[in-house]
Enzyme design. Structure first.
Site, PDB file in Angstrom:
ATOM      1  N   CYS A 115       0.841  -1.189   0.000  1.00  0.00           N
ATOM      2  CA  CYS A 115       0.000   0.000   0.000  1.00  0.00           C
ATOM      3  C   CYS A 115       0.890   1.258   0.000  1.00  0.00           C
ATOM      4  CB  CYS A 115      -0.940  -0.055   1.207  1.00  0.00           C
ATOM      5  SG  CYS A 115      -2.325   1.072   1.181  1.00  0.00           S
ATOM      6  N   HIS A 135      -0.479   1.152  -3.438  1.00  0.00           N
ATOM      7  CA  HIS A 135      -1.851   1.630  -3.568  1.00  0.00           C
ATOM      8  C   HIS A 135      -1.882   2.692  -4.666  1.00  0.00           C
ATOM      9  CE1 HIS A 135      -5.684   3.548  -2.553  1.00  0.00           C
ATOM     10  NE2 HIS A 135      -5.990   2.376  -2.027  1.00  0.00           N
TER      11      HIS A 135
END
Length: 199
Positions: A115, A135
């Site tokens: 992420c 992400h």
């Protein structure tokens, strides 16, 4: 000899990315330890040994960054940076963490980032020009310095990166495979009842 993995943990860390990874590493026979990273100016240890994650879940701290820096990385096989905007920002900006990541990368130790945690690769200047993912919200910060990919998990040498909470199972199982082999990954996956889309 048992492998050891460090998972950095800060206020605002994404709890799924932290706890699923921790859990799967343990299932793979790897000793997992959470290492608290304080925000700038904060005490070295969190109140009551607990951190409040991004959705309010309380997570326990095994040791602190200060203690890890004293002990060094001789007995550490992997360093892992979870996401969660608040936690990832604290971890990826911490000079001590960045030194440890650079040292570990130079030694060929496994480094996992998921992420927004992938920002730590940019800050530590590791894996530059190699493949990476994250992400989508931080893609623009990474794409100029890495070969950005949209895959759920991207492996570039010792660096393993992934996209977010929904890709955590695949991320953690890849770390298990890198640390203790494909056979262990195959053994621990069926009991978790994971569908193929998670792998």
């Amino acid at each position: 000899m048992t492998k050891t993995a460090i998972l950095f943990l800060a206020e605002g860390t994404e709890e799924m990315e932290f706890s699923i990874t921790y859990d799967i590493l343990v299932r793979g026979g790897i000793q997992a330890r959470s290492v608290y990273v304080p925000a700038e100016g904060a005490p070295a240890s969190p109140p009551n040994g607990m951190v409040t994650a991004s959705r309010g879940v309380k997570l326990g701290v095994d040791t602190t960054l200060a203690d890890l820096e004293k002990q060094g990385l001789n007995e550490v096989d992997a360093l892992i940076v979870p996401g969660g905007v608040g936690g990832a920002n604290t971890i990826s900006k911490n000079p001590g963490v960045l030194r440890l990541l650079k040292e570990a990368y130079d030694q060929g130790k496994i480094i996992g980032m998921i992420c927004a945690g992938s920002l730590a690769a940019l800050e530590a200047k590791i894996g530059l020009n190699d493949a990476i993912t994250s992400h989508p919200s931080v893609k623009d910060k990474l794409s100029a310095s890495f070969q950005y990919q949209e895959s759920n998990v991207v492996v570039a040498g010792p660096l393993v990166t992934s996209r977010g909470p929904g890709t955590t199972f695949a991320f953690a199982l890849t770390l298990v495979e890198k640390l203790v082999g494909a056979q262990v990954r195959q053994e621990i996956t069926p009991p978790m009842m994971l569908s193929q889309e998670h792998l």
